[in-house]
Write an enzyme that holds these catalytic residues in place. Structure first.
Site, PDB file in Angstrom:
ATOM      1  CE  LYS A 106      -4.530   0.723   0.260  1.00 37.54           C
ATOM      2  NZ  LYS A 106      -5.578  -0.253  -0.094  1.00 37.54           N
TER       3      LYS A 106
HETATM    4  N1  GLU Z   1      -7.267  -0.057  -3.323  1.00 38.47           N
HETATM    5  C1  GLU Z   1      -7.982  -1.256  -3.634  1.00 38.47           C
HETATM    6  C2  GLU Z   1      -8.045  -2.161  -2.427  1.00 38.47           C
HETATM    7  O1  GLU Z   1      -7.921  -1.719  -1.318  1.00 38.47           O
HETATM    8  C3  GLU Z   1      -7.460  -1.946  -4.882  1.00 38.47           C
HETATM    9  C4  GLU Z   1      -6.027  -2.347  -4.850  1.00 38.47           C
HETATM   10  C5  GLU Z   1      -5.500  -2.832  -6.202  1.00 38.47           C
HETATM   11  O2  GLU Z   1      -6.265  -2.936  -7.144  1.00 38.47           O
HETATM   12  O3  GLU Z   1      -4.301  -3.097  -6.257  1.00 38.47           O
HETATM   13  O4  GLU Z   1      -8.271  -3.329  -2.531  1.00 38.47           O
END
Ligand code: GLU
Length: 415
Positions: free
Chosen positions: A105
């Site tokens: 993240k």
């Molecule tokens: N931000 C989204 C999540 O929390 C998608 C993450 C992604 O597609 O890599 O799952």
């Protein structure tokens, strides 16, 4: 109101799953820590000529099952600990749906709505440049999260590609279609929430038409969920955005909500509906509650007053562990985030696969593949819960942790 940190919640959920599955203590300790975390300064030239230095992060929680994957958040409350928690949840999420990624993240401490497009672009490009050694199609693949969108992804892709000297669409997902985005990605998280909701209602013998739904959050995920569940025949009785919510026991339509938001910039004041605060919204009389905003919304302070009998977590980490306990005691079913909102990263995986193969799938094909993965994952989590006698969150975490632990054990500890 939040009572603990997202990181404390993530650790406590991992610890509970580790105890239930008698996880090897060494592996448990490895998984309690992110593999690597990067903190960067992001000096940005503002439109008035001054320089503002934003703080940014990128955390790789685990890469045992493949390159790490996870969104980038632009929000004033971003902290390293929050990013670590979100990265850990990405690891379990990818493993639960069986896609070959680890978890990551990123975040920048910023209120993106206060920046001009030029400032946002310069900040995004400099942040990308600072995390460049951390990302890449075989290394770590960012995507949108709270406060970022497909335009931000396009700038990240362009910055990375310019530095490489050729186009690298697979470095980021959630891109616009014109540069290698996938059909269906924009609505994928909401669509996944819809598939999981339908599976839950079916499993619990509830009729769709008799289900009164409250959704907290009206962004990409919350807004999409309202539309898709309404289309399926659910009655949407409450919806909120950051400023507050509206309630109408007779039902709200997505058209009226969208129109009112376009006209006034918010949801409150909608004709025929009653205004409610975000706190009141969570306690409304309904059957199904879908938190689709941010972490720490359901806590020991309000869990007793929740009226829904089913909670489907479209947001990451909306329920704190103490609230989870209260819901378990009260017989309220909580379908956890790492299952319920995995549709986004699943279609991100499809986008990455298409980019790498320089091929594109139709929206029907994407949605169909997504539906199969979500339905299978629901069955897998349910089976784990039933065989081990644990609640769904623990079951999903056990499933995810088990797959990561297996990959880790098979590869062996280096050196
Ligand atoms: N931000 C989204 C999540 O929390 C998608 C993450 C992604 O597609 O890599 O799952």
């Amino acid at each position: 109101m939040k009572t603990g940190s997202a990181w404390a919640s993530a650790l406590s959920q991992l610890d509970e799953a580790a105890a239930a599955m008698q996880l090897d203590p060494g592996v448990h300790e490895v998984l309690r820590n992110p593999r690597r975390a990067l903190e960067v300064s992001v000096p940005t030239r503002m439109d008035d000529g001054t320089v503002t230095v934003f703080k940014g992060y990128r955390v790789h929680h685990n890469t045992s099952r493949g390159p790490s994957k996870g969104g980038i958040r632009y929000h004033p409350a971003v902290t390293l600990e929050e990013v670590k928690a979100l990265a850990m949840w990405m690891t379990w999420k990818c493993a639960v749906v069986g896609i070959p990624f680890g978890g990551a993240k990123g975040g920048v401490v910023v209120e993106p709505r206060e920046l001009s497009m030029g400032e946002l672009q310069r900040m995004t490009r400099r942040y990308t440049s600072e995390i460049l050694p951390f990302i890449g199609p075989e290394r770590d693949i960012p995507a949108p999260d709270l406060g970022t969108n497909e335009q931000v992804m396009a700038w990240i892709m362009d910055t990375y590609s310019t530095r490489e000297g050729f186009s690298v669409p697979g470095v980021v997902t959630g891109k616009p279609l014109a540069i290698g985005g996938s059909a269906g990605r924009n609505q994928a998280t909401a669509r996944g929430v819809m598939y999981i909701t339908l599976a839950t209602l079916k499993h619990r013998g509830r009729a769709i038409e008799d289900t009164r739904v409250v959704v907290q959050g009206y962004g990409n995920v919350g807004g999409g969920t309202v539309e898709l569940l309404h289309e399926q025949g659910c009655r949407i009785v409450g919806v909120s955005d950051v400023k507050g919510g509206v309630y109408n026991p007779d039902g709200l339509t997505p058209e009226a909500l969208r129109q009112h938001q376009a006209d006034t910039g918010g949801l409150q004041g909608l004709e025929g509906a009653q205004d409610v605060t975000n706190e009141e919204l969570l306690e409304l009389d309904c059957d199904l509650l879908i938190p689709a905003a941010i972490e720490g919304q359901l806590t020991r302070l309000n869990a007793d007053r929740v009226n829904a009998s089913i909670i489907v977590e479209a947001a990451n980490g909306p329920t704190e562990p103490e609230a989870d306990e209260i819901f378990a005691q009260r017989g309220i079913a909580v379908v956890p985030d790492i299952l319920a909102n995995a549709g986004g990263v699943t279609v991100s995986y499809f986008e990455w696969v298409q980019d790498i193969q320089a091929y594109s799938w139709s929206e029907d094909e994407v949605n169909d593949r997504l539906r199969k993965i979500m339905e299978q994952s629901y069955v897998d989590v349910l089976a784990m819960g039933e065989s081990r006698g644990v609640k769904m969150r623990t079951a999903a975490t056990m499933l995810g942790v088990g797959r990561v632990a297996e990959a880790h054990a098979t590869r062996g500890l280096y050196p």
